[in-house]
Motif scaffolding. Structure first.
Motif, PDB file in Angstrom:
ATOM      1  N   LYS A   1      39.485  31.826 -27.353  1.00 23.48           N
ATOM      2  CA  LYS A   1      39.786  30.911 -26.255  1.00 23.48           C
ATOM      3  C   LYS A   1      41.293  30.739 -26.091  1.00 23.48           C
ATOM      4  N   VAL A   2      41.696  30.301 -24.901  1.00 24.88           N
ATOM      5  CA  VAL A   2      43.067  29.852 -24.658  1.00 24.88           C
ATOM      6  C   VAL A   2      43.042  28.335 -24.685  1.00 24.88           C
ATOM      7  N   GLU A   3      43.858  27.737 -25.575  1.00 23.75           N
ATOM      8  CA  GLU A   3      43.840  26.290 -25.723  1.00 23.75           C
ATOM      9  C   GLU A   3      45.259  25.722 -25.683  1.00 23.75           C
ATOM     10  N   PRO A   4      45.446  24.539 -25.067  1.00 29.74           N
ATOM     11  CA  PRO A   4      46.768  23.900 -25.076  1.00 29.74           C
ATOM     12  C   PRO A   4      47.100  23.390 -26.470  1.00 29.74           C
ATOM     13  N   VAL A   5      48.375  23.281 -26.778  1.00 27.24           N
ATOM     14  CA  VAL A   5      48.783  22.912 -28.131  1.00 27.24           C
ATOM     15  C   VAL A   5      48.313  21.505 -28.526  1.00 27.24           C
ATOM     16  N   TYR A   6      48.105  20.636 -27.542  1.00 25.69           N
ATOM     17  CA  TYR A   6      47.702  19.266 -27.863  1.00 25.69           C
ATOM     18  C   TYR A   6      46.194  19.101 -28.047  1.00 25.69           C
ATOM     19  N   ASN A   7      45.432  20.197 -27.916  1.00 30.56           N
ATOM     20  CA  ASN A   7      43.973  20.098 -28.088  1.00 30.56           C
ATOM     21  C   ASN A   7      43.427  21.406 -28.668  1.00 30.56           C
ATOM     22  N   LEU A   8      43.842  21.710 -29.892  1.00 28.80           N
ATOM     23  CA  LEU A   8      43.439  22.965 -30.535  1.00 28.80           C
ATOM     24  C   LEU A   8      42.190  22.743 -31.394  1.00 28.80           C
ATOM     25  N   THR A   9      41.162  23.537 -31.117  1.00 28.82           N
ATOM     26  CA  THR A   9      39.943  23.465 -31.922  1.00 28.82           C
ATOM     27  C   THR A   9      39.746  24.724 -32.767  1.00 28.82           C
TER      28      THR A   9
ATOM     29  N   GLU B   1      54.459  27.268 -35.049  1.00 30.81           N
ATOM     30  CA  GLU B   1      53.576  26.215 -35.543  1.00 30.81           C
ATOM     31  C   GLU B   1      54.361  25.211 -36.385  1.00 30.81           C
ATOM     32  N   LEU B   2      55.294  25.729 -37.190  1.00 32.75           N
ATOM     33  CA  LEU B   2      56.131  24.854 -38.012  1.00 32.75           C
ATOM     34  C   LEU B   2      56.927  23.886 -37.134  1.00 32.75           C
TER      35      LEU B   2
ATOM     36  N   VAL C   1      41.392  28.514 -34.581  1.00 29.04           N
ATOM     37  CA  VAL C   1      42.513  28.941 -35.420  1.00 29.04           C
ATOM     38  C   VAL C   1      43.479  29.765 -34.578  1.00 29.04           C
ATOM     39  N   ILE C   2      44.755  29.428 -34.632  1.00 33.57           N
ATOM     40  CA  ILE C   2      45.786  30.096 -33.829  1.00 33.57           C
ATOM     41  C   ILE C   2      45.913  31.570 -34.221  1.00 33.57           C
ATOM     42  N   ARG C   3      45.910  32.421 -33.173  1.00 31.77           N
ATOM     43  CA  ARG C   3      46.028  33.859 -33.423  1.00 31.77           C
ATOM     44  C   ARG C   3      47.104  34.535 -32.579  1.00 31.77           C
ATOM     45  N   ASP C   4      47.503  33.898 -31.468  1.00 30.04           N
ATOM     46  CA  ASP C   4      48.510  34.492 -30.591  1.00 30.04           C
ATOM     47  C   ASP C   4      49.041  33.397 -29.670  1.00 30.04           C
ATOM     48  N   ILE C   5      50.183  33.642 -29.034  1.00 26.34           N
ATOM     49  CA  ILE C   5      50.641  32.704 -28.005  1.00 26.34           C
ATOM     50  C   ILE C   5      49.791  32.904 -26.751  1.00 26.34           C
ATOM     51  N   GLY C   6      49.662  31.844 -25.952  1.00 29.77           N
ATOM     52  CA  GLY C   6      48.824  31.895 -24.766  1.00 29.77           C
ATOM     53  C   GLY C   6      49.565  32.353 -23.522  1.00 29.77           C
ATOM     54  N   PRO C   7      48.850  32.562 -22.414  1.00 30.34           N
ATOM     55  CA  PRO C   7      49.442  33.093 -21.180  1.00 30.34           C
ATOM     56  C   PRO C   7      50.503  32.192 -20.555  1.00 30.34           C
ATOM     57  N   ALA C   8      50.336  30.865 -20.639  1.00 28.50           N
ATOM     58  CA  ALA C   8      51.347  29.964 -20.079  1.00 28.50           C
ATOM     59  C   ALA C   8      52.664  30.085 -20.853  1.00 28.50           C
ATOM     60  N   THR C   9      52.539  30.249 -22.171  1.00 30.26           N
ATOM     61  CA  THR C   9      53.733  30.429 -23.010  1.00 30.26           C
ATOM     62  C   THR C   9      54.402  31.764 -22.701  1.00 30.26           C
ATOM     63  N   VAL C  10      53.590  32.806 -22.541  1.00 31.79           N
ATOM     64  CA  VAL C  10      54.133  34.127 -22.197  1.00 31.79           C
ATOM     65  C   VAL C  10      54.921  34.042 -20.897  1.00 31.79           C
TER      66      VAL C  10
ATOM     67  N   ALA D   1      56.929  19.861 -36.783  1.00 32.10           N
ATOM     68  CA  ALA D   1      58.178  19.111 -36.954  1.00 32.10           C
ATOM     69  C   ALA D   1      58.433  18.167 -35.784  1.00 32.10           C
ATOM     70  N   LYS D   2      57.892  18.518 -34.615  1.00 34.43           N
ATOM     71  CA  LYS D   2      58.017  17.664 -33.432  1.00 34.43           C
ATOM     72  C   LYS D   2      56.921  16.599 -33.370  1.00 34.43           C
ATOM     73  N   GLY D   3      56.024  16.605 -34.385  1.00 34.10           N
ATOM     74  CA  GLY D   3      54.992  15.578 -34.442  1.00 34.10           C
ATOM     75  C   GLY D   3      53.675  15.954 -33.796  1.00 34.10           C
ATOM     76  N   ILE D   4      53.475  17.233 -33.495  1.00 35.35           N
ATOM     77  CA  ILE D   4      52.233  17.693 -32.870  1.00 35.35           C
ATOM     78  C   ILE D   4      51.193  18.007 -33.932  1.00 35.35           C
ATOM     79  N   ASP D   5      49.982  17.481 -33.748  1.00 34.25           N
ATOM     80  CA  ASP D   5      48.860  17.779 -34.646  1.00 34.25           C
ATOM     81  C   ASP D   5      48.172  19.049 -34.131  1.00 34.25           C
ATOM     82  N   LEU D   6      48.180  20.097 -34.931  1.00 39.56           N
ATOM     83  CA  LEU D   6      47.615  21.389 -34.507  1.00 39.56           C
ATOM     84  C   LEU D   6      46.131  21.535 -34.822  1.00 39.56           C
TER      85      LEU D   6
END
Length: 410
Positions: A290-298, A233-234, A300-309, A238-243
């Motif tokens: 839910k599974v959500e893309p990093v550019y549209n998070l609604t 997340e950090l 609270v992050i709890r784990d990495i998603g299947p595409a990342t895995v 740092a890359k400019g992504i709004d979480l």
């Protein structure tokens, strides 16, 4: 040469020798009951080898910290070790007093004595240079009773305390087998011939992970650094992504956002850092996962998603060495264990030499039933961190001085 300058049990004659062995029996406890004996088990091969080679053994260890609930006597540890060794391990509720010294003097070859918690002594709780620790009462009173010092406690190697760095200043000091295995395994990380190397870093200790990244970049060690957990997340920020508001506020409360400038500097230095493309999130109001893309998070992050895995698993497949430290998600909740579990599985199925650090990952390995595929599970917490961060480990430095001083290595 990972062991260059240090001596091992292969370099000394143990027949009839009285040996002081620094172990790390520090275990989770409830009252005075041991909840986990894995650290005690880890030292059994060294102890058995010393016994088989005709030595008499005195063990010295700590348990907990002063003022904490787990700061207890080592008597239950002696009972547990007796069962593991299949012979009686004597115990004395003393460390360096008259009774302890009397019992040490009377010890015969093939016998094992465990001294009480070394941190019952105030001077053991102070870090100081080896030369000063050699002058402590503990070292001066006990060293003359021994022929040899063995350090088998890698988990304490980042500390500069009397039982760790004082004794090898005045006694021939060598590594035990557990210490030797740790040093050999971890040294693979810095061997340029062993590549590609993939680091998978997660968990909650973000400043520590940044120190590791800084060191492995400076030493050009990592081919890829796969980030998970708060660390990922950090780097996204740092890359400019709004979480999303909820995650950004959480990071602010945790003090993570103050680390963004350092993370940006690491990126600018060319750090080969990968970040997730999706997360598993929790809606704290509805309880929806839910599974959500990093550019549209609604949520609270709890784990990495299947595409990342999937993405990370493909990178892990190509590695020759995989180093994993810290979980990918909030593993305490079964709904958020999948990311960690699948990355561990990918590492173990890759054919790479794997190095794991942290109790969470050990639990996952056991859950998967794949322990036979593990390259190395480090017993060190702070010591592993210090090693990966490129810091000098006082215990290893003291053993090098001892080996040279007493002519144990050429």
């Amino acid at each position: 040469m990972p062991l260059e300058g240090m001596a091992t049990l292969d370099d000394v004659n143990l027949e009839g020798k009285k040996v002081l062995v620094r172990v790390d029996f520090n275990s989770p406890v409830s009252g005075e009951e041991l909840l986990d004996d894995s650290r005690i088990r880890a030292h059994v091969p060294t102890i058995k080898e010393l016994l088989d080679k005709g030595a008499s053994i005195v063990l010295i260890s700590h348990q907990g910290r002063p003022g904490e609930p787990d700061f207890i006597t080592l008597e239950p540890h002696a009972a547990k070790l007796s069962k593991l060794l299949g012979q009686t391990v004597q115990f004395v509720d003393d460390v360096m007093g008259p009774e302890a010294r009397k019992r040490i003097k009377s010890l015969k070859p093939g016998e094992v004595l465990l001294l009480d918690n070394v941190r019952f002594l105030a001077e053991e709780n102070i870090n100081a240079p080896p030369e000063r620790q050699a002058e402590t009462y503990l070292v001066r009173r006990l060293a003359k009773l021994f022929d040899l010092y063995v350090n088998d406690a890698f988990a304490t190697a980042h500390r500069s305390q009397p039982s760790i760095v004082g004794f090898p200043m005045v006694l021939p000091g060598v590594m035990g087998r557990l210490m030797q295995r740790e040093v050999e395994a971890l040294s693979k990380i810095f061997n340029p011939k062993e590549s590609p190397k993939v680091f998978v870093l997660g968990g909650g200790k973000v400043p520590d992970s940044l120190s590791i990244i800084e060191n492995i970049i400076q030493n050009k060690v990592a081919d890829r650094i796969l980030t998970t957990g708060l660390l990922s997340e950090l780097f996204l920020v740092a890359k400019g992504i709004d979480l999303g508001d909820k995650n950004m506020k959480f990071l602010e409360r945790k003090g993570i956002l103050s680390l963004v400038p350092k993370a940006r500097r690491l990126l600018l230095m060319g750090a080969p850092i990968d970040v997730p493309v999706d997360y598993v999130t929790l809606d704290e109001e509805t309880g929806e996962v839910k599974v959500e893309p990093v550019y549209n998070l609604t949520g609270v992050i709890r784990d990495i998603g299947p595409a990342t895995v999937k993405m990370y698993s493909e990178l892990i497949k190509e590695a020759k060495i995989v180093v994993m430290r810290g979980p990918a998600g909030v593993m305490e909740d079964p709904r958020f264990r999948t990311g960690t579990k699948e990355l561990v599985r990918a590492a173990l199925e890759s054919g790479a030499f794997t190095i794991f650090g942290g109790g969470h990952l050990t639990a996952v390995i056991e859950e998967l039933g794949m322990k036979e595929r593990v390259g190395h599970i480090s017993t060190g917490g702070g010591a592993l961190l210090a090693f990966l961060s490129g810091k000098e480990l006082p215990a290893l430095s003291a053993l090098k001085v001892s080996a040279s001083k007493f002519g144990l290595v050429k």
